[in-house]
Design a protein around this motif. Sequence first.
Motif, PDB file in Angstrom:
ATOM      1  N   LEU A  18      -1.905   1.004 -11.602  1.00  0.00           N
ATOM      2  CA  LEU A  18      -1.198   2.120 -10.981  1.00  0.00           C
ATOM      3  C   LEU A  18      -0.435   1.646  -9.757  1.00  0.00           C
ATOM      4  O   LEU A  18       0.727   2.018  -9.545  1.00  0.00           O
ATOM      5  CB  LEU A  18      -2.196   3.219 -10.615  1.00  0.00           C
ATOM      6  CG  LEU A  18      -1.640   4.452  -9.892  1.00  0.00           C
ATOM      7  CD1 LEU A  18      -0.564   5.129 -10.723  1.00  0.00           C
ATOM      8  CD2 LEU A  18      -2.774   5.430  -9.587  1.00  0.00           C
ATOM      9  N   ARG A  19      -1.069   0.825  -8.954  1.00  0.00           N
ATOM     10  CA  ARG A  19      -0.410   0.287  -7.761  1.00  0.00           C
ATOM     11  C   ARG A  19       0.858  -0.490  -8.122  1.00  0.00           C
ATOM     12  O   ARG A  19       1.907  -0.319  -7.504  1.00  0.00           O
ATOM     13  CB  ARG A  19      -1.374  -0.645  -7.029  1.00  0.00           C
ATOM     14  CG  ARG A  19      -2.271   0.035  -6.023  1.00  0.00           C
ATOM     15  CD  ARG A  19      -3.136  -0.998  -5.344  1.00  0.00           C
ATOM     16  NE  ARG A  19      -3.758  -0.463  -4.156  1.00  0.00           N
ATOM     17  CZ  ARG A  19      -4.991  -0.766  -3.766  1.00  0.00           C
ATOM     18  NH1 ARG A  19      -5.735  -1.577  -4.499  1.00  0.00           N
ATOM     19  NH2 ARG A  19      -5.480  -0.252  -2.670  1.00  0.00           N
ATOM     20  N   ARG A  20       0.733  -1.347  -9.134  1.00  0.00           N
ATOM     21  CA  ARG A  20       1.891  -2.160  -9.531  1.00  0.00           C
ATOM     22  C   ARG A  20       3.046  -1.277  -9.984  1.00  0.00           C
ATOM     23  O   ARG A  20       4.212  -1.537  -9.652  1.00  0.00           O
ATOM     24  CB  ARG A  20       1.498  -3.132 -10.641  1.00  0.00           C
ATOM     25  CG  ARG A  20       0.650  -4.302 -10.178  1.00  0.00           C
ATOM     26  CD  ARG A  20       0.666  -5.438 -11.192  1.00  0.00           C
ATOM     27  NE  ARG A  20       0.136  -5.002 -12.485  1.00  0.00           N
ATOM     28  CZ  ARG A  20      -1.143  -5.085 -12.834  1.00  0.00           C
ATOM     29  NH1 ARG A  20      -2.027  -5.574 -11.977  1.00  0.00           N
ATOM     30  NH2 ARG A  20      -1.537  -4.700 -14.033  1.00  0.00           N
ATOM     31  N   SER A  21       2.739  -0.241 -10.745  1.00  0.00           N
ATOM     32  CA  SER A  21       3.790   0.648 -11.240  1.00  0.00           C
ATOM     33  C   SER A  21       4.504   1.361 -10.090  1.00  0.00           C
ATOM     34  O   SER A  21       5.735   1.483 -10.076  1.00  0.00           O
ATOM     35  CB  SER A  21       3.202   1.687 -12.202  1.00  0.00           C
ATOM     36  OG  SER A  21       2.651   1.071 -13.346  1.00  0.00           O
ATOM     37  N   ILE A  22       3.736   1.816  -9.103  1.00  0.00           N
ATOM     38  CA  ILE A  22       4.332   2.524  -7.966  1.00  0.00           C
ATOM     39  C   ILE A  22       5.155   1.583  -7.092  1.00  0.00           C
ATOM     40  O   ILE A  22       6.256   1.918  -6.648  1.00  0.00           O
ATOM     41  CB  ILE A  22       3.234   3.215  -7.140  1.00  0.00           C
ATOM     42  CG1 ILE A  22       2.569   4.335  -7.958  1.00  0.00           C
ATOM     43  CG2 ILE A  22       3.803   3.784  -5.844  1.00  0.00           C
ATOM     44  CD1 ILE A  22       1.398   4.995  -7.279  1.00  0.00           C
ATOM     45  N   LYS A  23       4.647   0.378  -6.878  1.00  0.00           N
ATOM     46  CA  LYS A  23       5.327  -0.562  -5.985  1.00  0.00           C
ATOM     47  C   LYS A  23       6.644  -1.067  -6.556  1.00  0.00           C
ATOM     48  O   LYS A  23       7.494  -1.536  -5.812  1.00  0.00           O
ATOM     49  CB  LYS A  23       4.405  -1.735  -5.668  1.00  0.00           C
ATOM     50  CG  LYS A  23       3.244  -1.360  -4.743  1.00  0.00           C
ATOM     51  CD  LYS A  23       2.316  -2.531  -4.463  1.00  0.00           C
ATOM     52  CE  LYS A  23       2.965  -3.535  -3.543  1.00  0.00           C
ATOM     53  NZ  LYS A  23       2.013  -4.616  -3.157  1.00  0.00           N
ATOM     54  N   LEU A  24       6.837  -0.947  -7.870  1.00  0.00           N
ATOM     55  CA  LEU A  24       8.119  -1.329  -8.459  1.00  0.00           C
ATOM     56  C   LEU A  24       9.252  -0.462  -7.943  1.00  0.00           C
ATOM     57  O   LEU A  24      10.410  -0.890  -7.889  1.00  0.00           O
ATOM     58  CB  LEU A  24       8.040  -1.226  -9.992  1.00  0.00           C
ATOM     59  CG  LEU A  24       7.201  -2.285 -10.707  1.00  0.00           C
ATOM     60  CD1 LEU A  24       7.109  -1.966 -12.200  1.00  0.00           C
ATOM     61  CD2 LEU A  24       7.792  -3.676 -10.499  1.00  0.00           C
ATOM     62  N   SER A  25       8.923   0.758  -7.537  1.00  0.00           N
ATOM     63  CA  SER A  25       9.942   1.683  -7.046  1.00  0.00           C
ATOM     64  C   SER A  25       9.891   1.885  -5.540  1.00  0.00           C
ATOM     65  O   SER A  25      10.915   2.084  -4.887  1.00  0.00           O
ATOM     66  CB  SER A  25       9.800   3.048  -7.741  1.00  0.00           C
ATOM     67  OG  SER A  25      10.005   2.929  -9.126  1.00  0.00           O
ATOM     68  N   SER A  26       8.702   1.866  -4.976  1.00  0.00           N
ATOM     69  CA  SER A  26       8.585   2.170  -3.550  1.00  0.00           C
ATOM     70  C   SER A  26       8.458   0.939  -2.676  1.00  0.00           C
ATOM     71  O   SER A  26       8.725   0.999  -1.480  1.00  0.00           O
ATOM     72  CB  SER A  26       7.367   3.064  -3.310  1.00  0.00           C
ATOM     73  OG  SER A  26       6.172   2.317  -3.490  1.00  0.00           O
ATOM     74  N   HIS A  27       8.032  -0.185  -3.258  1.00  0.00           N
ATOM     75  CA  HIS A  27       7.780  -1.406  -2.488  1.00  0.00           C
ATOM     76  C   HIS A  27       6.820  -1.138  -1.332  1.00  0.00           C
ATOM     77  O   HIS A  27       6.892  -1.776  -0.281  1.00  0.00           O
ATOM     78  CB  HIS A  27       9.095  -1.997  -1.953  1.00  0.00           C
ATOM     79  CG  HIS A  27      10.115  -2.232  -3.023  1.00  0.00           C
ATOM     80  ND1 HIS A  27       9.968  -3.201  -3.993  1.00  0.00           N
ATOM     81  CD2 HIS A  27      11.289  -1.601  -3.308  1.00  0.00           C
ATOM     82  CE1 HIS A  27      11.006  -3.178  -4.811  1.00  0.00           C
ATOM     83  NE2 HIS A  27      11.816  -2.208  -4.422  1.00  0.00           N
ATOM     84  N   HIS A  28       5.949  -0.164  -1.538  1.00  0.00           N
ATOM     85  CA  HIS A  28       4.990   0.203  -0.502  1.00  0.00           C
ATOM     86  C   HIS A  28       3.696   0.606  -1.178  1.00  0.00           C
ATOM     87  O   HIS A  28       3.706   1.344  -2.164  1.00  0.00           O
ATOM     88  CB  HIS A  28       5.534   1.369   0.332  1.00  0.00           C
ATOM     89  CG  HIS A  28       4.552   1.904   1.324  1.00  0.00           C
ATOM     90  ND1 HIS A  28       4.202   1.217   2.467  1.00  0.00           N
ATOM     91  CD2 HIS A  28       3.840   3.063   1.335  1.00  0.00           C
ATOM     92  CE1 HIS A  28       3.327   1.936   3.152  1.00  0.00           C
ATOM     93  NE2 HIS A  28       3.088   3.059   2.484  1.00  0.00           N
ATOM     94  N   ASP A  29       2.587   0.110  -0.673  1.00  0.00           N
ATOM     95  CA  ASP A  29       1.293   0.407  -1.268  1.00  0.00           C
ATOM     96  C   ASP A  29       0.776   1.729  -0.705  1.00  0.00           C
ATOM     97  O   ASP A  29       0.301   1.792   0.432  1.00  0.00           O
ATOM     98  CB  ASP A  29       0.295  -0.721  -0.966  1.00  0.00           C
ATOM     99  CG  ASP A  29      -0.981  -0.587  -1.785  1.00  0.00           C
ATOM    100  OD1 ASP A  29      -1.079   0.378  -2.567  1.00  0.00           O
ATOM    101  OD2 ASP A  29      -1.871  -1.436  -1.648  1.00  0.00           O
ATOM    102  N   VAL A  30       0.891   2.787  -1.494  1.00  0.00           N
ATOM    103  CA  VAL A  30       0.471   4.104  -1.027  1.00  0.00           C
ATOM    104  C   VAL A  30      -0.998   4.375  -1.332  1.00  0.00           C
ATOM    105  O   VAL A  30      -1.542   5.400  -0.914  1.00  0.00           O
ATOM    106  CB  VAL A  30       1.334   5.214  -1.663  1.00  0.00           C
ATOM    107  CG1 VAL A  30       2.778   5.056  -1.254  1.00  0.00           C
ATOM    108  CG2 VAL A  30       1.196   5.210  -3.182  1.00  0.00           C
ATOM    109  N   ILE A  31      -1.638   3.449  -2.047  1.00  0.00           N
ATOM    110  CA  ILE A  31      -3.061   3.618  -2.370  1.00  0.00           C
ATOM    111  C   ILE A  31      -3.880   2.709  -1.477  1.00  0.00           C
ATOM    112  O   ILE A  31      -3.743   1.487  -1.503  1.00  0.00           O
ATOM    113  CB  ILE A  31      -3.335   3.305  -3.853  1.00  0.00           C
ATOM    114  CG1 ILE A  31      -2.532   4.248  -4.740  1.00  0.00           C
ATOM    115  CG2 ILE A  31      -4.825   3.425  -4.163  1.00  0.00           C
ATOM    116  CD1 ILE A  31      -2.672   3.969  -6.228  1.00  0.00           C
TER     117      ILE A  31
END
Length: 273
Positions: free
Chosen positions: A245-258
Amino acid sequence: MGTHVNQRDESRMFRKPGNWFNEEVGEAKSRAACRNASDAMKPLIVICSDDAEFYLILSHVLAVDGFTSALASNVNEMLELATELAVHALLLDCQPDNQMAESCGRLRQDARTSALPVVALIAPGAESQHIALLKSGIDEAFVRPLAPAKLLDYLRSRLGVDRHSGSRLETALSLNHGDIEMQIDSHHVRCNGREIELGPIEFKLLRHMLENPGKVLSREELIGAAWPNNVHVGPRTVDVHISRLRRSIKLSSHHDVIRTVRLGGYALQDRTT
């Protein structure tokens, strides 16, 4: 739908299966494909059945209460409809001569339908399927005969539908936190304006986090939110899916929200946290 269905017919639908009419099934599918603008504003329920009479009566019951419906003859057609339309719930017509538990399992494993409520309507003589349906991840099962109001109450509650207007409550269908936007009904997730692809488990994990922003969620709580009760899952499995999940989000946000909380679990945080 223009088809007159009296209370006697409505009750009969929940008591015995009807006959198969190829012409009526074809017409039902054509109507589903030509939904007008008014119908598009109503929650769409896909009914999986090979009984045209059952579908026609059930679709009338749903229409009177502010829903619209589409017919699918099998699980493949359900998945196709979920690709083409914004489906909100799935109903399975469980008969003695079919095994809907297998279909439910496929719906749970496919990203297009994994987050949708799946309801079984179990006909007389098919009660033996109940346990298999529960193991396959069914959300709710009703053994017929039953009062239509029970099914309608469940759908309204689960989908956040106003009883009087039939309109959907947006808070029940979308979740937002920072750059992340989730459309629960259509299984779409955007991050920083870009669509991201999530598997069914990652989708459920993110949904639970979006429903509890900032809260530290234990691995046990996340297991309860994302996996069926009959599936044994260990803490390490949660870590693996959170990593995806982290990897998928960071592809767009470049920020670890978890955020990882040592000995605690995980939490969804803001950029400024």
